[in-house]
Design a protein around this motif. Structure first.
Motif, short mmCIF file in Angstrom:
data_model
loop_
_atom_site.label_atom_id
_atom_site.label_comp_id
_atom_site.label_asym_id
_atom_site.label_seq_id
_atom_site.Cartn_x
_atom_site.Cartn_y
_atom_site.Cartn_z
N ILE A 162 14.37 0.11 -7.55
CA ILE A 162 13.78 1.16 -8.51
C ILE A 162 13.87 2.67 -8.02
CG2 ILE A 162 12.34 -0.84 -9.36
CD1 ILE A 162 9.87 0.28 -7.79
N VAL A 163 13.23 3.35 -9.17
CA VAL A 163 13.26 4.86 -8.59
C VAL A 163 11.66 4.92 -8.99
CG1 VAL A 163 13.98 5.63 -10.89
CG2 VAL A 163 13.76 7.34 -8.98
N VAL A 164 11.02 5.67 -8.38
CA VAL A 164 9.42 5.87 -8.57
C VAL A 164 9.25 7.33 -8.49
CG1 VAL A 164 7.19 5.41 -7.86
CG2 VAL A 164 8.84 3.59 -7.43
N ARG A 165 8.75 7.62 -9.60
CA ARG A 165 8.34 9.34 -9.70
C ARG A 165 6.71 9.31 -9.53
NH1 ARG A 165 11.00 13.60 -13.54
NH2 ARG A 165 12.33 13.36 -11.68
N THR A 166 6.24 10.17 -8.49
CA THR A 166 4.99 10.62 -8.16
C THR A 166 4.51 11.72 -8.38
OG1 THR A 166 5.33 10.72 -5.75
CG2 THR A 166 4.99 8.39 -6.27
N ASP A 167 3.38 12.00 -8.71
CA ASP A 167 2.66 13.08 -9.01
C ASP A 167 2.49 13.93 -7.22
OD1 ASP A 167 1.33 15.43 -9.43
OD2 ASP A 167 -0.06 14.43 -10.85
N ASP A 168 2.87 14.68 -7.21
CA ASP A 168 2.66 15.64 -5.78
C ASP A 168 1.84 16.74 -6.04
OD1 ASP A 168 3.35 15.31 -3.32
OD2 ASP A 168 5.05 16.62 -3.14
N GLY A 169 1.24 16.88 -7.04
CA GLY A 169 0.18 17.98 -7.10
C GLY A 169 0.78 19.23 -7.71
N LEU B 189 8.20 4.54 -13.42
CA LEU B 189 9.14 3.84 -12.47
C LEU B 189 10.16 3.30 -13.31
CD1 LEU B 189 8.46 0.45 -12.56
CD2 LEU B 189 6.43 1.67 -11.06
N LYS B 190 11.26 3.12 -12.93
CA LYS B 190 12.17 2.23 -13.73
C LYS B 190 13.21 1.62 -12.66
CE LYS B 190 15.25 6.26 -14.67
NZ LYS B 190 15.90 6.96 -15.55
N PRO B 191 13.98 0.53 -13.17
CA PRO B 191 15.21 -0.08 -12.51
C PRO B 191 16.27 0.88 -12.40
CG PRO B 191 14.80 -0.88 -14.45
CD PRO B 191 13.73 -0.30 -14.39
N VAL B 192 16.74 0.73 -11.25
CA VAL B 192 18.29 1.53 -10.99
C VAL B 192 19.14 0.74 -10.48
CG1 VAL B 192 17.19 4.16 -10.88
CG2 VAL B 192 17.65 2.41 -8.84
N LEU C 74 2.35 0.03 -3.84
CA LEU C 74 3.60 -0.40 -4.05
C LEU C 74 4.30 -0.11 -2.74
CD1 LEU C 74 6.42 -1.10 -5.39
CD2 LEU C 74 6.42 1.32 -5.96
N GLU C 75 4.79 -1.16 -2.19
CA GLU C 75 5.73 -1.05 -0.74
C GLU C 75 7.08 -1.00 -1.23
OE1 GLU C 75 4.34 -2.73 2.66
OE2 GLU C 75 2.38 -3.36 1.88
N LEU C 76 7.72 0.12 -0.53
CA LEU C 76 9.08 0.24 -0.96
C LEU C 76 10.01 0.74 0.48
CD1 LEU C 76 10.61 0.78 -3.79
CD2 LEU C 76 10.36 3.18 -3.14
N MET D 13 1.09 0.25 -16.00
CA MET D 13 1.90 -0.17 -14.92
C MET D 13 2.37 -1.66 -15.18
SD MET D 13 2.50 1.86 -12.25
CE MET D 13 2.80 3.13 -13.50
N PRO D 14 3.55 -2.05 -14.73
CA PRO D 14 3.79 -3.68 -14.89
C PRO D 14 2.84 -4.32 -13.99
CG PRO D 14 5.54 -2.56 -13.51
CD PRO D 14 4.43 -1.42 -14.10
N ALA D 15 2.62 -5.82 -14.46
CA ALA D 15 1.83 -6.68 -13.83
C ALA D 15 2.55 -7.07 -12.75
CB ALA D 15 1.39 -7.88 -14.61
N ALA D 16 3.81 -7.34 -12.68
CA ALA D 16 4.58 -7.91 -11.61
C ALA D 16 5.95 -7.15 -11.72
CB ALA D 16 4.90 -9.31 -11.78
#
Length: 81
Positions: free
Chosen positions: A11-18, A70-73, A43-45, A1-4
Motif C-alpha cells: 500500500i501507499v500511505v499518505r500522512t499529515d506532516d504538519g 491509503l490505497k493499494p499499489v 499501522l506497522e509497515l 479507515m478500513p476495519a481490516a
C-alpha cells in the motif's frame, strides 16, 4: 479507515506532516510498503527501499490519526535485463 488490511498487502500511505513553517501550507509524507499489522489505531509497515538505492527498507509505525489516505499499489516489476 478500513476495519481490516490484509497482512502482506502493498500500500501507499499518505500522512499529515504538519504545516510548513515558512508558507503555512500543509505538508504530507508518503510511505510505500507491505503491511505487517493493522489494529485500527496503529499501522506497522515494512517500507520499501527506494528504487535508486539511496534509502534502505525500514520498519515504520504509523498512528492512524495521522493517516490522510491509503490505497493499494501493485508490486514493483522486476528490472529488465
Amino acid at each position: 479507515m478500513p476495519a481490516a488490511i490484509p497482512v502482506g498487502a502493498r500500500i501507499v500511505v499518505r500522512t499529515d506532516d504538519g504545516a510548513d513553517e515558512r508558507t503555512g501550507r500543509r505538508t504530507y509524507r508518503d510511505f510505500v510498503g507491505h503491511v505487517l499489522s493493522w489494529d485500527g489505531a496503529t499501522l506497522e509497515l515494512e517500507r520499501d527501499a527506494s528504487a535508486n538505492g539511496r534509502r534502505p527498507a525500514e520498519h515504520v509505525t504509523i498512528d492512524a490519526a495521522s493517516i490522510v489516505r491509503l490505497k493499494p499499489v501493485p508490486e514493483r516489476r522486476l528490472p529488465r535485463r
